[in-house]
Design a protein around this motif. Structure first.
Motif, PDB file in Angstrom:
ATOM      1  N   ASP A 136       3.972   8.397  -2.748  1.00 49.86           N
ATOM      2  CA  ASP A 136       3.502   8.127  -1.386  1.00 49.86           C
ATOM      3  C   ASP A 136       4.675   8.313  -0.419  1.00 49.86           C
ATOM      4  O   ASP A 136       5.677   7.596  -0.513  1.00 49.86           O
ATOM      5  N   PRO A 137       4.593   9.269   0.509  1.00 54.41           N
ATOM      6  CA  PRO A 137       5.726   9.520   1.413  1.00 54.41           C
ATOM      7  C   PRO A 137       6.029   8.335   2.320  1.00 54.41           C
ATOM      8  O   PRO A 137       7.148   8.228   2.846  1.00 54.41           O
ATOM      9  N   ARG A 138       5.079   7.441   2.498  1.00 55.52           N
ATOM     10  CA  ARG A 138       5.327   6.279   3.350  1.00 55.52           C
ATOM     11  C   ARG A 138       6.305   5.306   2.705  1.00 55.52           C
ATOM     12  O   ARG A 138       6.840   4.414   3.381  1.00 55.52           O
ATOM     13  N   GLY A 139       6.563   5.482   1.414  1.00 53.04           N
ATOM     14  CA  GLY A 139       7.508   4.615   0.723  1.00 53.04           C
ATOM     15  C   GLY A 139       8.934   4.757   1.195  1.00 53.04           C
ATOM     16  O   GLY A 139       9.781   3.920   0.864  1.00 53.04           O
ATOM     17  N   GLU A 197      -1.656   0.047   8.393  1.00 52.04           N
ATOM     18  CA  GLU A 197      -0.911   0.524   7.229  1.00 52.04           C
ATOM     19  C   GLU A 197      -1.619   1.657   6.502  1.00 52.04           C
ATOM     20  O   GLU A 197      -0.989   2.398   5.740  1.00 52.04           O
ATOM     21  N   PRO A 255      -2.091   7.796   7.722  1.00 52.96           N
ATOM     22  CA  PRO A 255      -1.231   8.739   6.989  1.00 52.96           C
ATOM     23  C   PRO A 255      -0.024   9.152   7.835  1.00 52.96           C
ATOM     24  O   PRO A 255      -0.019   9.019   9.057  1.00 52.96           O
ATOM     25  N   ALA A 261       0.811  -1.223   0.000  1.00 56.73           N
ATOM     26  CA  ALA A 261       0.000   0.000   0.000  1.00 56.73           C
ATOM     27  C   ALA A 261       0.840   1.267   0.000  1.00 56.73           C
ATOM     28  O   ALA A 261       0.318   2.355  -0.295  1.00 56.73           O
ATOM     29  N   TRP A 262       2.128   1.148   0.314  1.00 57.01           N
ATOM     30  CA  TRP A 262       2.999   2.331   0.384  1.00 57.01           C
ATOM     31  C   TRP A 262       3.849   2.515  -0.874  1.00 57.01           C
ATOM     32  O   TRP A 262       4.643   3.459  -0.947  1.00 57.01           O
ATOM     33  N   GLN A 263       3.706   1.629  -1.837  1.00 55.98           N
ATOM     34  CA  GLN A 263       4.622   1.641  -2.977  1.00 55.98           C
ATOM     35  C   GLN A 263       4.130   2.458  -4.173  1.00 55.98           C
ATOM     36  O   GLN A 263       4.778   2.484  -5.212  1.00 55.98           O
ATOM     37  N   ARG A 264       3.012   3.154  -4.037  1.00 50.93           N
ATOM     38  CA  ARG A 264       2.521   3.982  -5.130  1.00 50.93           C
ATOM     39  C   ARG A 264       3.420   5.201  -5.307  1.00 50.93           C
ATOM     40  O   ARG A 264       3.923   5.762  -4.323  1.00 50.93           O
TER      41      ARG A 264
END
Length: 346
Positions: free
Chosen positions: A103-106, A151, A154, A97-100
């Motif tokens: 996306d700062p979560r990456g 996950e 934000p 879900a973070w790999q777009r």
């Protein structure tokens, strides 16, 4: 519980303890007003039991809940997978879900998650309690798929910018463990893969036959909160950490470098390492988890809700397990003081 005498503290082992140590141990059981309910207390010196006692209705075969002590077990499992080459500590965390793009979560790594410094908007405790993410995740709308709930949060800060203790963070790590062990999304397959790994690589070699993990409906280990084991088996885990990652026969189960990582202060909180508490002063305004002014600098602990403790002091060759139910603001400080006095006397 077995044939535990009713209405009294049941002492299984009590060697020639110094009076101050015996008094501190007895106080944990007798002073229920200040301490709450102590269900088990086990003291090991160099791997050998020197004190073992249980409260009314409990005994050596009673499985008791870990609460957040489970976080350190999850960290060890991750260390094994890093040692196997299946995960990398400083690579972006493999959360789909973070790999777009964008996306700062990456940019969040396993190291950030293990240090509780991911920057995600997780709320561990609330007033009232049910407003916390943890309660919603464990018992509310997030319970069916805890990892998806955790996950989806934000970011509110950059990684390593703030320390934010969070059981939801550890559920993310538990999901990463399952993904590293199987490509399947079938809950039973995920559950069995993690359970077999935990049994084969940790519980079995350590003789922790009572260790019982729990999983959500999606097959994710509730790795931040819910393991069950006897006090003796929690002591075996503490001894494994004291031996720096080896079984009692000398077999190495996790790289020693991972133990070094766990026991090194995180950038945002010197009192917290890689999913374990350290005997170091914490930042201004933070509650002290241990007793940095009064104990060895190498002392560390797995700590859980309501006063669950596995405390390890390598320089003293001591491991102490205390399990029970104590209130956070009013009773746990007294429990912590009694454990400090017990270990100081030894």
């Amino acid at each position: 519980p077995g044939s535990v005498p009713a209405g009294e503290q049941h002492i299984v082992t009590e060697t020639a303890l110094p009076p101050r140590a015996r008094d501190a141990g007895n106080l944990l059981f007798s002073d229920t007003e200040q301490m709450g309910e102590t269900r088990a207390l086990v003291v090991l010196r160099d791997g050998q039991p020197i004190y073992e006692a249980y409260g009314e209705g409990y005994g050596p075969h009673s499985k008791l809940i870990s609460w957040s002590m489970a976080k350190s077990v999850t960290s060890v499992m991750l260390g094994m997978l890093v040692g196997d080459g299946r995960l990398v500590l400083d690579d972006p965390a493999p959360v789909p879900a973070w790999q777009r793009p964008g996306d700062p979560r990456g940019t969040i790594t396993l190291r950030h998650l293990l240090h509780m410094s991911s920057g995600l908007d997780h709320v561990e405790s609330g007033d009232p309690a049910w407003e916390a993410d943890t309660v919603e995740m464990l018992f509310g709308n997030g319970a069916a798929d805890m990892a998806a709930f955790a996950e989806a949060k934000p970011p509110v800060a950059r990684p390593d910018e703030i320390y934010n203790y969070s059981s939801a963070t550890t559920v993310i790590l538990a999901d990463i463990i399952a993904r590293a062990l199987t490509d399947s999304t079938v809950p039973a397959v995920r559950r069995d893969a993690v359970r077999n790994f935990l049994d084969g690589r940790l519980a079995g070699p350590l003789g922790m036959s009572s260790l019982t993990p729990e999983f959500d409906a999606h097959g994710t280990l509730i790795g931040g909160s819910v393991l069950h084991a006897t006090a003796r088996d929690f002591g075996r885990f503490g001894e494994f950490l004291r031996r720096r990652g080896t079984a009692d026969n000398g077999t190495r189960l996790v790289p020693e470098s991972w133990i070094d990582f766990m026991l090194t202060s995180s950038p945002a909180d010197p009192g917290y390492g890689g999913h374990i508490w350290l005997n170091r002063p914490r930042p201004a305004g933070a509650d002290q988890a241990l007793w940095p002014a009064d104990g060895p600098a190498d002392l560390f602990a797995c700590i859980g809700h309501q006063g669950q403790y596995i405390i390890v002091s390598p320089s003293q060759k001591l491991t102490v397990v205390r399990l029970g139910i104590s209130a956070g603001d009013t009773q746990i400080p007294h429990v912590r003081d009694a454990l400090r006095d017990l270990m100081a006397a030894l």
